[in-house]
Each structure stands twice: as C-alpha cells, then as structure tokens.
Design a protein around this motif. Structure first.
Motif, mmCIF file in Angstrom:
data_model
loop_
_atom_site.group_PDB
_atom_site.id
_atom_site.type_symbol
_atom_site.label_atom_id
_atom_site.label_comp_id
_atom_site.label_asym_id
_atom_site.label_seq_id
_atom_site.Cartn_x
_atom_site.Cartn_y
_atom_site.Cartn_z
ATOM 1 N N GLN A 1 23.500 -9.550 -57.046
ATOM 2 C CA GLN A 1 23.330 -9.270 -55.619
ATOM 3 C C GLN A 1 21.887 -8.855 -55.312
ATOM 4 N N VAL A 2 21.310 -9.442 -54.268
ATOM 5 C CA VAL A 2 19.935 -9.132 -53.866
ATOM 6 C C VAL A 2 19.937 -8.635 -52.426
ATOM 7 N N LEU A 3 19.602 -7.368 -52.247
ATOM 8 C CA LEU A 3 19.494 -6.760 -50.923
ATOM 9 C C LEU A 3 18.049 -6.353 -50.655
ATOM 10 N N LEU A 4 17.698 -6.301 -49.376
ATOM 11 C CA LEU A 4 16.378 -5.842 -48.955
ATOM 12 C C LEU A 4 16.507 -4.584 -48.105
ATOM 13 N N HIS A 5 15.628 -3.617 -48.316
ATOM 14 C CA HIS A 5 15.503 -2.495 -47.388
ATOM 15 C C HIS A 5 14.739 -3.007 -46.172
ATOM 16 N N ALA A 6 15.309 -2.833 -44.990
ATOM 17 C CA ALA A 6 14.776 -3.570 -43.855
ATOM 18 C C ALA A 6 14.874 -2.796 -42.546
ATOM 19 N N ASP A 7 14.135 -3.307 -41.569
ATOM 20 C CA ASP A 7 14.161 -2.835 -40.182
ATOM 21 C C ASP A 7 14.296 -4.067 -39.305
ATOM 22 N N PRO A 8 15.134 -4.039 -38.265
ATOM 23 C CA PRO A 8 15.365 -5.245 -37.476
ATOM 24 C C PRO A 8 14.223 -5.639 -36.547
ATOM 25 N N ALA A 9 13.184 -4.808 -36.421
ATOM 26 C CA ALA A 9 12.017 -5.185 -35.614
ATOM 27 C C ALA A 9 10.989 -5.822 -36.544
ATOM 28 N N PRO A 10 10.744 -7.130 -36.436
ATOM 29 C CA PRO A 10 9.884 -7.813 -37.412
ATOM 30 C C PRO A 10 8.474 -7.251 -37.508
ATOM 31 N N TYR A 11 7.962 -6.615 -36.460
ATOM 32 C CA TYR A 11 6.584 -6.141 -36.483
ATOM 33 C C TYR A 11 6.428 -4.797 -37.207
ATOM 34 N N ARG A 12 7.530 -4.141 -37.542
ATOM 35 C CA ARG A 12 7.413 -2.820 -38.161
ATOM 36 C C ARG A 12 7.004 -2.927 -39.627
ATOM 37 N N THR A 13 6.318 -1.878 -40.092
ATOM 38 C CA THR A 13 5.820 -1.857 -41.461
ATOM 39 C C THR A 13 6.424 -0.674 -42.206
ATOM 40 N N GLY A 14 6.327 -0.726 -43.537
ATOM 41 C CA GLY A 14 6.749 0.427 -44.321
ATOM 42 C C GLY A 14 7.782 0.096 -45.370
ATOM 43 N N LEU B 1 19.809 -0.467 -44.400
ATOM 44 C CA LEU B 1 19.196 -0.119 -43.116
ATOM 45 C C LEU B 1 19.205 1.393 -42.906
ATOM 46 N N PRO B 2 18.084 1.987 -42.494
ATOM 47 C CA PRO B 2 18.004 3.440 -42.320
ATOM 48 C C PRO B 2 18.760 3.888 -41.075
ATOM 49 N N CYS B 3 19.816 4.665 -41.247
ATOM 50 C CA CYS B 3 20.698 5.016 -40.136
ATOM 51 C C CYS B 3 20.775 6.507 -39.859
ATOM 52 N N MET C 1 19.812 0.064 -35.671
ATOM 53 C CA MET C 1 19.586 -0.641 -36.926
ATOM 54 C C MET C 1 20.609 -1.737 -37.170
ATOM 55 N N LEU C 2 21.862 -1.492 -36.880
ATOM 56 C CA LEU C 2 22.936 -2.407 -37.251
ATOM 57 C C LEU C 2 23.212 -3.498 -36.222
ATOM 58 N N THR C 3 23.139 -3.158 -34.943
ATOM 59 C CA THR C 3 23.550 -4.087 -33.891
ATOM 60 C C THR C 3 22.780 -5.405 -33.903
ATOM 61 N N PRO C 4 21.460 -5.416 -34.160
ATOM 62 C CA PRO C 4 20.742 -6.704 -34.118
ATOM 63 C C PRO C 4 21.227 -7.738 -35.119
ATOM 64 N N PHE C 5 21.975 -7.319 -36.129
ATOM 65 C CA PHE C 5 22.435 -8.266 -37.144
ATOM 66 C C PHE C 5 23.854 -8.766 -36.902
ATOM 67 N N ALA C 6 24.511 -8.244 -35.873
ATOM 68 C CA ALA C 6 25.925 -8.547 -35.653
ATOM 69 C C ALA C 6 26.182 -10.042 -35.487
ATOM 70 N N ASP C 7 25.293 -10.748 -34.825
ATOM 71 C CA ASP C 7 25.507 -12.170 -34.552
ATOM 72 C C ASP C 7 25.014 -13.080 -35.670
ATOM 73 N N HIS C 8 24.468 -12.508 -36.727
ATOM 74 C CA HIS C 8 23.823 -13.325 -37.753
ATOM 75 C C HIS C 8 24.440 -13.173 -39.138
ATOM 76 N N LEU D 1 25.806 -5.238 -45.069
ATOM 77 C CA LEU D 1 24.988 -4.367 -44.228
ATOM 78 C C LEU D 1 25.274 -2.948 -44.681
ATOM 79 N N ALA D 2 24.343 -2.375 -45.425
ATOM 80 C CA ALA D 2 24.532 -1.039 -45.987
ATOM 81 C C ALA D 2 23.816 -0.014 -45.120
ATOM 82 N N ALA D 3 24.576 0.913 -44.562
ATOM 83 C CA ALA D 3 24.006 1.988 -43.745
ATOM 84 C C ALA D 3 23.504 3.083 -44.673
ATOM 85 N N ASN D 4 22.219 3.358 -44.588
ATOM 86 C CA ASN D 4 21.584 4.327 -45.481
ATOM 87 C C ASN D 4 21.433 5.664 -44.755
#
Length: 391
Positions: free
Chosen positions: A279-292, A311-313, A321-328, A335-338
């Motif tokens: 399994q390969v997961l990424l630590h992520a933010d749903p706003a593509p322009y964000r860094t870190g 996703l940092p929750c 954090m979670l809602t932007p991924f609901a349709d995808h 979707l792991a809530a951190n």
C-alpha cells in the motif's frame, strides 16, 4: 476503523515494553519512520533516555551502497540516535506484538542536504535559499527523492508506506529557534514566499511564457504591503489577487506539474520495488498550491496515482481536508484522518472518539494518531479509551 500510530524507531529500540504498550492502545498498525528529518523528540517512557536529538535528516537503516554508489545525491546515515538498522529492529519488535508495520518516509525536507549542497535548495524571489527545502523541479533532486522513496519505503516486513513531503516545501518550517512569526502571513503570502527562482524554475516559468525577472519583481511588489501590515488572506483567489491572474496561473502550472511528476514517479518506483499489494499513501493537502509536510495535491488526479492519502484533521480541519476528495475516491481508496493526540502539541486525545466519528461521516476510512511515542501516559490512556468506542 483501522487505526495506525506514528512512531520513531528510538521509541521502541531499547525498550522491551514499547511494542506491547502500543498494541494495548487498540491500534492495528504502526507507521514507523524509516527516513526522517532533523528533530528533537521527547521519549517520556523509555528506560534509557528522555530526549533524542536527531541531528540531521537521515535514513534509519543501512542504505544499499550499490544503489547509491554512482549517484551525485545520496541519503545520509543516522548517528547515535538510530544506529545500525534501528528501523528493522523496531519493526521486528512491533510485528512480534501483532502489529502491521508500514514505513514512514520523509522526502523533500532535508536541511543538511541544503547546507552541503546549496544548489539543491528552493530560492525565493529575494534570492534567499531555503536549505530545508529541496527544489523538486531540479532533475537531480527529483531523481534522488524517487530513489529514496523506493528504498526507504520497501523495508523488510513493511506492508505499505506513507510518503511525507512528496511535493514542494516552502517558507513554513519549524526551524531551530524559529523567528519568522513577526509578520503575520496568510497562506497566499506564504505561497509567494515559497515560489522558487532557481535556474531550473526560472527556465520553467519562461517556457510557460513568463519573464522570470518580471515574475520575481511582481512577487516582491505584491509582498511589500504585507511586510507593513501582515496578511491573513488565504486561497487560490487570494494568490491571484496579490500576483495577478496570469502570473499566478504560470506559477500554479509550473509547480503543479513538478509536484505531479514527483508524486507519480515516487509511487511508481515504490510499486516497482515492492511485492503486489504493497500500500502506498501520501501525506497530503487538498489545496494544490500548499507546501510542506502535507504536500498540496490535485484531488481529481492524486487518487488515480496513490492508494490513498493521510490528511491532517486536528482542530476541526476534517471537513476542509476530507470533503474535496469525496467525488474522486474509489471503493478501495484510503482516506486516513490524521489526529494529533499529544495535548502539549495542540491535540485533543480526550475527544478522539467524537473526532473519529465525525471524520468517518465525512468519508474517512482509517485513522492516524500523531504521535504515540511523544504522548504522555495520560494522553495514551485517553487514546485507548477513545479507540475502545470505535467499531
């Protein structure tokens, strides 16, 4: 819900009770650091020490010399804070306690690399280098990060991995004795201060039709009033307001493309090195322009690349954090809530059950707990109580 707790190898090695103590929390998995940045960490229950200082970014296992022999950039090995195969020793103890072990790999965050090889770093519009932030658009950096992802992720016994900082890093950074909070910056200003103007990025902007000197000047002009009054503006539209829609679009296109390429390449390299089902997961933010550490991603793209996201929750952020991924997401997407469960670091372990239920209602399929090694006994007691109420 399946739950995993973050740990460092030094939380486990040398402590014969650590693995059983973690299992007794009610988690099913541990996300164990195999490549990590410099840090100073409390170890409140360890029989041999109370503070561990990791002096620089390092892999926490013996790297394969044949893999790195001909490469210009290569990982640093750890010192006394994680000698030998610290990751492997800890992973074996945790597996022996009945826990699944997944590796935790920090990629584009490496202050020693930037100090020793300043040519690898992000350069802002004022010419300042960020040694903690490798520029992921540079081919040599991207190649190094992809190779590191493959080696550090696929450790013996690991059943999956979580890739942190798999994207752009920028101004925001918990640096030693940090002193950058004197002027309040919203995330739009942080974005402008995180734009890279190294030779590769300048060429990238030019290829998209923007003069890099004019772009740098526009960034500096946009930030001038911020230095006087601060700014709380946030969001893509705020960036466009500060920089102008056309120039902002060039930066979004260049940086978004660089991040997507790294993410796709890193995930592909891990899968090529691993057995099927890894399994390969990424630590992520749903706003593509964000860094870190939680790299900005495109929600419509990323779930077709990785098996899921962490996703940092904490602090009421679950909906954003979670809602932007609901349709995808597909049925198999994770979707792991951190949630931070260390009270002294802003966490709320006492409300874990309620927070988890809210996250599940918003689409979370798993939980991550940051960080079982750093938490007090009282915090861990609250964690165990919260997890006991989850289905």
């Amino acid at each position: 819900m399946k739950t995993s707790a973050f740990l460092y190898p030094w939380d486990v090695t040398g402590d014969p009770d650590a693995a059983a103590r973690i299992a007794d929390l009610g988690v099913q998995q541990v996300t164990l650091a195999s490549a990590y940045h410099a840090t100073r960490a409390l170890t409140p229950r360890h029989p041999r020490h109370r503070v561990v200082t990791a002096e620089h970014a390092a892999v926490l296992y013996p790297p394969d010399e044949s893999r790195w022999a001909e490469r210009d950039l290569r990982p640093y090995t750890a010192g006394a804070w994680a000698p030998g195969d610290a990751y492997g020793e800890a992973a074996e103890a945790l597996a022996g306690a009945g826990l699944d072990v997944h590796s935790w790999v920090v990629l584009a965050h490496n202050s020693r690399l930037g100090a020793e090889r300043p040519d690898t770093s992000v350069v802002n519009a004022y010419g300042d280098r960020y040694p903690w932030a490798p520029c992921i658009a540079r081919p040599a950096v991207a190649a190094y990060l992809v190779e590191l992802a493959a080696e550090a992720a696929v450790r013996p016994g690991a059943r999956g991995t979580e890739l942190e900082s798999c994207g752009w890093y920028g101004l925001a950074h918990l640096h030693a004795h940090d002193k950058i909070a004197g002027v309040g910056l919203g995330d739009a200003a942080h974005y402008l201060m995180s734009l890279c103007f190294c030779a590769v990025c300048r060429a990238g902007y030019a290829a998209l039709g923007a003069d890099p000197d004019e772009l740098g000047g526009a960034v500096r002009r946009a930030l001038e009033p911020v230095w006087a009054t601060g700014s709380a503006e946030a969001g893509r539209t705020a960036v466009e307001k500060l920089l102008g829609a056309d120039l902002a679009a060039v930066t979004f296109d260049w940086r978004g493309g660089s991040a997507r390429t790294l993410q796709e390449s890193a995930v592909a390299a891990v899968r090529a090195a691993a057995e099927p089902g890894f399994q390969v997961l990424l630590h992520a933010d749903p706003a593509p322009y964000r860094t870190g550490a939680n790299a900005g991603v495109d929600p419509a793209h990323i779930l077709g690349v990785a098996d899921g996201l962490v996703l940092p929750c904490t602090g009421g952020a679950a909906e954003a954090m979670l809602t932007p991924f609901a349709d995808h997401r597909s049925e198999s997407s994770v979707l792991a809530a951190n949630f931070t469960v260390v009270s002294g670091m802003g966490g709320s372990p006492a409300t874990l059950a309620e927070d988890a239920a809210r996250a599940e209602a918003l689409g979370a399929t798993e939980l991550r707990l940051y960080h079982a090694g750093l938490a007090s006994d009282a915090d861990l007691t609250s964690v165990a109580a919260g997890l006991s109420h989850l289905g």
